[in-house]
Design an enzyme around this catalytic site. Structure first.
Site, PDB file in Angstrom:
ATOM      1  CB  ALA A   1      -0.923  -0.009   1.216  1.00  0.00           C
TER       2      ALA A   1
ATOM      3  CG  ASN B   1      17.311  -3.103   3.608  1.00  0.00           C
ATOM      4  OD1 ASN B   1      17.784  -4.243   3.552  1.00  0.00           O
ATOM      5  ND2 ASN B   1      16.368  -2.785   4.489  1.00  0.00           N
TER       6      ASN B   1
ATOM      7  CG  LEU C   1      24.459   1.542   0.082  1.00  0.00           C
ATOM      8  CD1 LEU C   1      25.717   2.017  -0.612  1.00  0.00           C
ATOM      9  CD2 LEU C   1      24.684   0.181   0.713  1.00  0.00           C
TER      10      LEU C   1
ATOM     11  N   GLY D   1      23.272   6.761   0.472  1.00  0.00           N
ATOM     12  CA  GLY D   1      22.618   6.895  -0.822  1.00  0.00           C
ATOM     13  C   GLY D   1      22.194   5.549  -1.369  1.00  0.00           C
TER      14      GLY D   1
ATOM     15  CG  ASP E   1       8.291   7.327  11.514  1.00  0.00           C
ATOM     16  OD1 ASP E   1       8.997   6.312  11.381  1.00  0.00           O
ATOM     17  OD2 ASP E   1       7.051   7.276  11.620  1.00  0.00           O
TER      18      ASP E   1
ATOM     19  CB  ALA F   1       6.767   4.976   4.486  1.00  0.00           C
ATOM     20  CB  ALA F   2      12.670   6.061   4.152  1.00  0.00           C
ATOM     21  N   GLY F   3      11.928   3.603   2.418  1.00  0.00           N
ATOM     22  CA  GLY F   3      12.218   2.693   1.308  1.00  0.00           C
ATOM     23  C   GLY F   3      11.044   2.541   0.366  1.00  0.00           C
ATOM     24  CG  ASP F   4       7.469   0.849   1.734  1.00  0.00           C
ATOM     25  OD1 ASP F   4       8.122  -0.105   1.260  1.00  0.00           O
ATOM     26  OD2 ASP F   4       6.871   0.780   2.828  1.00  0.00           O
TER      27      ASP F   4
ATOM     28  N   GLY G   1       4.723   8.540  10.460  1.00  0.00           N
ATOM     29  CA  GLY G   1       3.794   7.611   9.839  1.00  0.00           C
ATOM     30  C   GLY G   1       4.298   7.052   8.524  1.00  0.00           C
TER      31      GLY G   1
END
Length: 310
Positions: A42, A184, A221, A225, A246, A249-252, A287
Site C-alpha cells: 500500500a 537495502n 545504503l 545513498g 520517522d 516508509a522511506a524505502g517504500d 507515519g
C-alpha cells in the site's frame, strides 16, 4: 501502456513513539500513539500515485472499518482499486511499530488478510498485469503469490521490479524473473552472502545479483545513498541530508517515486534524484502513508537542492 501495477500488503499501522526500543522485560512510557494506513504494498502504491504514476493495486483487506477506510483512501489518491479484494473471514493486516527518538523504527506484523492473497487471486487479475508496463512486488504476502505474479508478468513482457522486503531467503527461480531488484543492506546480504557496508561491498553484492540473472540492481545504503548497477553504469548516488523524524516508509517512498519518475520519462539521474528527494521528505514526517509527499512538494524540495544532492 505506462501503468504501474503494485501487488502487495495492506496494514493498519499502530505507531507509538518511545525514547528507545524496549529491552527484554522493560516497560516504556511512549506518546503520540496513532493508527495509520500502512503495509509495504500500500505504501508503494500510494507513493507512486501521489508522485504522478497511473497505479492499479492488487491486494486483500478485511471486511472491517479500517480496511474499508484504507480502500477509500487509495481511491482518493487516484489508485485503481478494482483488484483490492475483501476477505470475509480475516481482518485487515496489522503492524505494531515503535519509533525511537532517533527516528529509527522497530516493526512487528501480522499478515491476516494479506496471507490470503493467493496465487488463484493473482491469476484472476492476470489481464491487469499483462496490460501494465511494470509490476512492483514486495514480500509481505505469500511467496507463492509473488512468484505467480512475477511469472505472469514475465510471460506477458511486463517489467518485474522486486523490493525484497522484509528480508527472507528467495529461490533462484523467483530471482531469475526479476528485471530490477531494490534491496537495502540487510536484504542484499541475505540474498547474496555479501555484507554490504559501503560502495565496494555493494558493488560485490550487485555483481552476484547480476549472476542470478537480474539486469538492474539498486541497493539502498541509508544515509550513504543508493548503489546502482546495470550494463550502462555502476555508481553510488548520494541522497539528501535531512533531520529524520520517522524512517518507516522511506524505502517504500523511494521505490514508488523511482518508478513514477521512470514511467513519466525521466532519465536515470533525474529518476534517482527524484526518488531520493521523495524519501528525504518522507523521513521528516511521522507515519507511513501519512509521510509520503505529493509530486509538487518533491519538485519544490529538489529546486532548493544542489543538483548533485549533496
Amino acid at each position: 501502456m505506462n501503468r504501474l501495477v503494485v501487488l502487495g500488503s495492506v496494514n493498519a499501522d499502530h505507531v507509538l513513539r518511545v525514547p528507545h526500543f524496549p529491552r527484554p522485560g522493560e516497560t516504556l512510557t511512549g506518546h503520540s500513539y496513532q493508527v495509520v494506513p500502512g503495509g509495504k504494498g500500500a505504501n508503494q502504491a500510494v507513493a507512486a500515485a501521489r508522485l504522478g504514476a497511473e497505479v492499479s493495486f492488487i491486494a486483500r483487506i478485511g471486511d472491517d472499518a479500517i480496511g474499508h477506510q484504507m480502500k477509500a483512501g487509495f481511491a482518493q489518491d487516484g489508485i485503481d482499486v478494482s483488484a483490492v479484494e475483501q476477505d470475509e473471514r480475516l481482518p485487515t493486516g496489522i503492524a505494531i511499530i515503535y519509533v525511537s527518538d532517533e527516528g529509527e523504527n522497530s516493526i512487528g506484523i501480522s499478515a491476516e488478510a494479506n496471507g490470503a492473497l493467493s496465487p488463484a487471486m493473482v491469476k484472476r487479475h492476470e489481464t491487469l498485469i499483462a496490460d501494465a508496463h511494470t509490476l512492483l512486488l514486495q514480500l509481505e504476502v505469500p511467496l507463492e503469490s509473488v512468484f505467480e505474479a512475477a511469472r505472469l508478468a514475465r510471460s506477458h513482457g511486463t517489467r518485474v521490479v522486486l523490493n525484497p522486503a522484509p528480508a527472507q531467503p528467495l529461490s533462484g527461480e523467483l530471482l531469475a524473473l526479476v528485471d530490477l531488484i531494490t534491496p537495502n543492506q540487510t536484504e542484499a546480504e541475505l540474498l547474496t552472502g555479501v555484507r554490504v557496508t559501503d560502495e565496494t561491498s555493494a558493488a560485490e553484492a550487485a555483481a552476484r545479483f547480476h549472476q542470478m540473472g537480474i539486469a538492474e540492481v539498486m541497493i539502498t545504503l541509508g544515509s550513504q545513498g543508493v548503489y546502482c548497477s546495470n550494463a550502462a553504469r555502476q555508481m553510488l548516488v548520494p541522497g539528501f541530508k535531512v533531520a529524520a523524524v520517522d524512517t518507516t516508509a522511506a524505502g517504500d517512498t523511494f521505490n514508488g517515486a523511482l518508478l513514477a519518475a521512470e514511467l513519466a520519462g525521466d532519465d536515470f539521474n533525474a529518476a534517482v534524484r527524484f526518488a531520493h528527494g521523495a524519501a528525504a521528505l518522507s523521513v521528516t514526517r511521522l507515519g507511513a502513508q501519512s509521510s509520503i509527499p505529493a509530486k509538487a512538494e518533491v519538485d519544490a524540495f529538489l529546486q532548493s537542492q544542489p543538483v548533485q544532492g549533496r
